[in-house]
Design a protein around this motif. Structure first.
Motif, PDB file in Angstrom:
ATOM      1  N   GLY A   1     -27.926  12.408  -2.792  1.00 53.42           N
ATOM      2  CA  GLY A   1     -29.332  12.212  -2.453  1.00 53.42           C
ATOM      3  C   GLY A   1     -30.076  13.528  -2.359  1.00 53.42           C
ATOM      4  N   ALA A   2     -29.431  14.538  -1.752  1.00 59.28           N
ATOM      5  CA  ALA A   2     -30.076  15.845  -1.614  1.00 59.28           C
ATOM      6  C   ALA A   2     -30.312  16.482  -2.984  1.00 59.28           C
ATOM      7  CB  ALA A   2     -29.217  16.758  -0.749  1.00 59.28           C
ATOM      8  N   ILE A   3     -29.305  16.406  -3.873  1.00 60.21           N
ATOM      9  CA  ILE A   3     -29.462  16.962  -5.218  1.00 60.21           C
ATOM     10  C   ILE A   3     -30.541  16.209  -5.989  1.00 60.21           C
ATOM     11  CG2 ILE A   3     -28.308  17.372  -7.424  1.00 60.21           C
ATOM     12  CD1 ILE A   3     -27.456  19.246  -5.189  1.00 60.21           C
ATOM     13  N   ALA A   4     -30.593  14.877  -5.794  1.00 56.54           N
ATOM     14  CA  ALA A   4     -31.604  14.074  -6.489  1.00 56.54           C
ATOM     15  C   ALA A   4     -33.010  14.523  -6.112  1.00 56.54           C
ATOM     16  CB  ALA A   4     -31.408  12.592  -6.148  1.00 56.54           C
ATOM     17  N   VAL A   5     -33.219  14.803  -4.831  1.00 58.17           N
ATOM     18  CA  VAL A   5     -34.539  15.260  -4.381  1.00 58.17           C
ATOM     19  C   VAL A   5     -34.899  16.585  -5.030  1.00 58.17           C
ATOM     20  CG1 VAL A   5     -35.862  16.061  -2.375  1.00 58.17           C
ATOM     21  CG2 VAL A   5     -34.447  14.006  -2.201  1.00 58.17           C
ATOM     22  N   VAL A   6     -33.961  17.511  -5.076  1.00 60.52           N
ATOM     23  CA  VAL A   6     -34.217  18.828  -5.674  1.00 60.52           C
ATOM     24  C   VAL A   6     -34.547  18.685  -7.149  1.00 60.52           C
ATOM     25  CG1 VAL A   6     -33.198  21.048  -6.256  1.00 60.52           C
ATOM     26  CG2 VAL A   6     -32.779  20.041  -3.999  1.00 60.52           C
ATOM     27  N   LEU A   7     -33.740  17.901  -7.884  1.00 59.02           N
ATOM     28  CA  LEU A   7     -33.979  17.735  -9.313  1.00 59.02           C
ATOM     29  C   LEU A   7     -35.303  17.028  -9.579  1.00 59.02           C
ATOM     30  CD1 LEU A   7     -30.417  16.746 -10.607  1.00 59.02           C
ATOM     31  CD2 LEU A   7     -31.551  18.969 -10.745  1.00 59.02           C
ATOM     32  N   ALA A   8     -35.639  16.047  -8.715  1.00 58.92           N
ATOM     33  CA  ALA A   8     -36.902  15.327  -8.889  1.00 58.92           C
ATOM     34  C   ALA A   8     -38.094  16.260  -8.711  1.00 58.92           C
ATOM     35  CB  ALA A   8     -36.974  14.160  -7.901  1.00 58.92           C
ATOM     36  N   VAL A   9     -38.034  17.132  -7.732  1.00 60.50           N
ATOM     37  CA  VAL A   9     -39.125  18.088  -7.514  1.00 60.50           C
ATOM     38  C   VAL A   9     -39.266  19.019  -8.710  1.00 60.50           C
ATOM     39  CG1 VAL A   9     -39.883  20.033  -6.092  1.00 60.50           C
ATOM     40  CG2 VAL A   9     -38.961  17.975  -5.002  1.00 60.50           C
TER      41      VAL A   9
ATOM     42  N   ILE B   1     -30.581   8.968 -11.544  1.00 62.07           N
ATOM     43  CA  ILE B   1     -29.168   8.557 -11.527  1.00 62.07           C
ATOM     44  C   ILE B   1     -28.520   8.892 -10.190  1.00 62.07           C
ATOM     45  CG2 ILE B   1     -26.898   8.982 -12.541  1.00 62.07           C
ATOM     46  CD1 ILE B   1     -28.327   9.409 -15.225  1.00 62.07           C
ATOM     47  N   LEU B   2     -28.742  10.106  -9.728  1.00 60.39           N
ATOM     48  CA  LEU B   2     -28.159  10.522  -8.454  1.00 60.39           C
ATOM     49  C   LEU B   2     -28.783   9.761  -7.290  1.00 60.39           C
ATOM     50  CD1 LEU B   2     -27.891  14.382  -8.983  1.00 60.39           C
ATOM     51  CD2 LEU B   2     -26.023  12.726  -8.894  1.00 60.39           C
ATOM     52  N   GLY B   3     -30.075   9.454  -7.391  1.00 59.80           N
ATOM     53  CA  GLY B   3     -30.732   8.684  -6.338  1.00 59.80           C
ATOM     54  C   GLY B   3     -30.159   7.288  -6.219  1.00 59.80           C
ATOM     55  N   ILE B   4     -29.930   6.641  -7.360  1.00 60.71           N
ATOM     56  CA  ILE B   4     -29.312   5.306  -7.349  1.00 60.71           C
ATOM     57  C   ILE B   4     -27.894   5.377  -6.783  1.00 60.71           C
ATOM     58  CG2 ILE B   4     -28.473   3.439  -8.821  1.00 60.71           C
ATOM     59  CD1 ILE B   4     -30.837   4.030 -10.695  1.00 60.71           C
ATOM     60  N   PHE B   5     -27.164   6.419  -7.162  1.00 54.90           N
ATOM     61  CA  PHE B   5     -25.800   6.609  -6.629  1.00 54.90           C
ATOM     62  C   PHE B   5     -25.833   6.708  -5.106  1.00 54.90           C
ATOM     63  CE2 PHE B   5     -22.407   9.285  -5.053  1.00 54.90           C
ATOM     64  CZ  PHE B   5     -21.283   8.820  -5.718  1.00 54.90           C
TER      65      PHE B   5
ATOM     66  N   GLY C   1     -36.784   9.066  -9.215  1.00 53.10           N
ATOM     67  CA  GLY C   1     -35.648   9.821  -8.678  1.00 53.10           C
ATOM     68  C   GLY C   1     -35.933  10.370  -7.300  1.00 53.10           C
ATOM     69  N   LEU C   2     -37.176  10.825  -7.089  1.00 48.17           N
ATOM     70  CA  LEU C   2     -37.546  11.354  -5.776  1.00 48.17           C
ATOM     71  C   LEU C   2     -37.501  10.262  -4.716  1.00 48.17           C
ATOM     72  CD1 LEU C   2     -38.599  13.721  -4.073  1.00 48.17           C
ATOM     73  CD2 LEU C   2     -40.923  13.035  -4.723  1.00 48.17           C
ATOM     74  N   VAL C   3     -38.039   9.088  -5.051  1.00 44.03           N
ATOM     75  CA  VAL C   3     -38.067   7.978  -4.089  1.00 44.03           C
ATOM     76  C   VAL C   3     -36.646   7.513  -3.749  1.00 44.03           C
ATOM     77  CG1 VAL C   3     -38.766   5.584  -3.726  1.00 44.03           C
ATOM     78  CG2 VAL C   3     -40.359   7.205  -4.783  1.00 44.03           C
ATOM     79  N   THR C   4     -35.853   7.258  -4.776  1.00 46.05           N
ATOM     80  CA  THR C   4     -34.480   6.786  -4.523  1.00 46.05           C
ATOM     81  C   THR C   4     -33.646   7.858  -3.837  1.00 46.05           C
ATOM     82  OG1 THR C   4     -33.861   7.464  -6.774  1.00 46.05           O
ATOM     83  CG2 THR C   4     -34.483   5.156  -6.440  1.00 46.05           C
ATOM     84  N   GLY C   5     -33.888   9.107  -4.203  1.00 46.60           N
ATOM     85  CA  GLY C   5     -33.133  10.195  -3.577  1.00 46.60           C
ATOM     86  C   GLY C   5     -33.432  10.322  -2.099  1.00 46.60           C
ATOM     87  N   VAL C   6     -34.716  10.253  -1.721  1.00 42.76           N
ATOM     88  CA  VAL C   6     -35.090  10.367  -0.312  1.00 42.76           C
ATOM     89  C   VAL C   6     -34.538   9.188   0.492  1.00 42.76           C
ATOM     90  CG1 VAL C   6     -37.023  10.305   1.298  1.00 42.76           C
ATOM     91  CG2 VAL C   6     -37.149  11.765  -0.732  1.00 42.76           C
ATOM     92  N   ILE C   7     -34.740   7.972  -0.049  1.00 44.70           N
ATOM     93  CA  ILE C   7     -34.249   6.785   0.664  1.00 44.70           C
ATOM     94  C   ILE C   7     -32.730   6.812   0.773  1.00 44.70           C
ATOM     95  CG2 ILE C   7     -34.081   4.271   0.607  1.00 44.70           C
ATOM     96  CD1 ILE C   7     -36.792   4.205  -0.772  1.00 44.70           C
ATOM     97  N   GLY C   8     -32.063   7.145  -0.347  1.00 49.63           N
ATOM     98  CA  GLY C   8     -30.598   7.212  -0.331  1.00 49.63           C
ATOM     99  C   GLY C   8     -30.086   8.258   0.631  1.00 49.63           C
ATOM    100  N   LEU C   9     -30.758   9.413   0.675  1.00 51.52           N
ATOM    101  CA  LEU C   9     -30.340  10.491   1.579  1.00 51.52           C
ATOM    102  C   LEU C   9     -30.457  10.059   3.038  1.00 51.52           C
ATOM    103  CD1 LEU C   9     -29.542  13.441   2.111  1.00 51.52           C
ATOM    104  CD2 LEU C   9     -31.963  14.051   1.924  1.00 51.52           C
TER     105      LEU C   9
ATOM    106  N   GLY D   1     -35.502  15.442 -18.482  1.00 52.39           N
ATOM    107  CA  GLY D   1     -34.071  15.398 -18.151  1.00 52.39           C
ATOM    108  C   GLY D   1     -33.803  15.532 -16.665  1.00 52.39           C
ATOM    109  N   PHE D   2     -34.580  16.370 -15.999  1.00 49.11           N
ATOM    110  CA  PHE D   2     -34.404  16.525 -14.549  1.00 49.11           C
ATOM    111  C   PHE D   2     -34.726  15.211 -13.836  1.00 49.11           C
ATOM    112  CE2 PHE D   2     -34.936  20.983 -15.762  1.00 49.11           C
ATOM    113  CZ  PHE D   2     -33.923  21.582 -15.025  1.00 49.11           C
TER     114      PHE D   2
END
Length: 217
Positions: free
Chosen positions: A55-63, A33-37, A79-87, A26-27
């Motif tokens: 993006g910041a929340i996506a990175v935390v949840l992905a970890v 989802i947040l990374g794509i956003f 999620g980690l990849v999209t979150g970092v790039i999006g951030l 689930g995380f």
């Protein structure tokens, strides 16, 4: 007759000794989802601020998703990849949008200040004439016109105020003409100054002698 109790399989193994199937993450899903956003809205002005947060929340949840045991890691990695790039993109684009916005605001403010700046125009006619005719240009609310002073004893001085930037004044022609009367045989001179700077001057003499001072800032 003895009863044989089933032996519990070690954690992570099926009862037959094979590895257990990984369950959903689930995380990881939330991170994706947040990374794509954050990727999508990083390029939208003002929404890029929300993209930074997402993006910041996506990175935390992905970890967190990657550290959970026996959970599928694919969505967490994505999620980690999209979150970092999006951030990163959101931070870059937000900085760019802010620079553009403040640059435009500064230009507009400078233009408004320049347009509201007052400039002093002085028309001056000197001589010994007692019956001179003087005509000069005026500027009221951006509209140009002329005024005349007849049978005027010299010296003559008229001060007007013109609003606008230095550049806009270059499109205005400041005109001053003066003429001696029939009985005025002396010298007559005209001068036009803008903010203390003389932009035109001329001298003539004799009955009906005329001078014209015309110039731009």
């Amino acid at each position: 007759m003895s009863n044989t109790q089933p032996v519990a399989a070690p954690e992570g193994l099926h009862p037959d000794g094979g590895p257990s199937a990984r369950r959903g993450n689930g995380f990881g899903v939330a991170a994706l989802i947040l990374g794509i956003f954050s990727l999508v809205f990083a390029f939208v002005p003002f929404m890029s601020y929300a993209a930074i947060f997402a993006g910041a929340i996506a990175v935390v949840l992905a970890v967190i998703g990657l550290t959970r045991k026996f959970r599928a890691r694919g969505t967490a990695v994505a999620g980690l990849v999209t979150g970092v790039i999006g951030l990163v993109l959101a931070i870059v684009m937000t900085t760019l949008y802010a620079a553009i916005f403040f640059g435009i605001s500064k230009t507009v403010n400078d233009t408004n200040k320049a347009a509201a700046t007052s400039h002093t125009v002085v028309y001056s006619v000197t001589g010994a004439a007692q019956d001179a005719n003087v005509t000069y240009s005026t500027f009221t609310s951006g509209t140009s016109g002329t005024e005349q002073s007849s049978s005027t004893p010299l010296p003559f001085t008229k001060t007007i105020t013109v609003k606008g930037s230095k550049d806009s004044l270059s499109f205005n022609s400041f005109d001053l003409t003066a003429m001696n009367g029939a009985d005025d045989t002396g010298t007559i001179s005209c001068t036009v100054t803008v903010d203390g700077k003389a932009i035109a001057s001329q001298t003539s003499s004799g009955s009906f002698a005329a001078v014209t001072c015309s110039g731009t800032n």
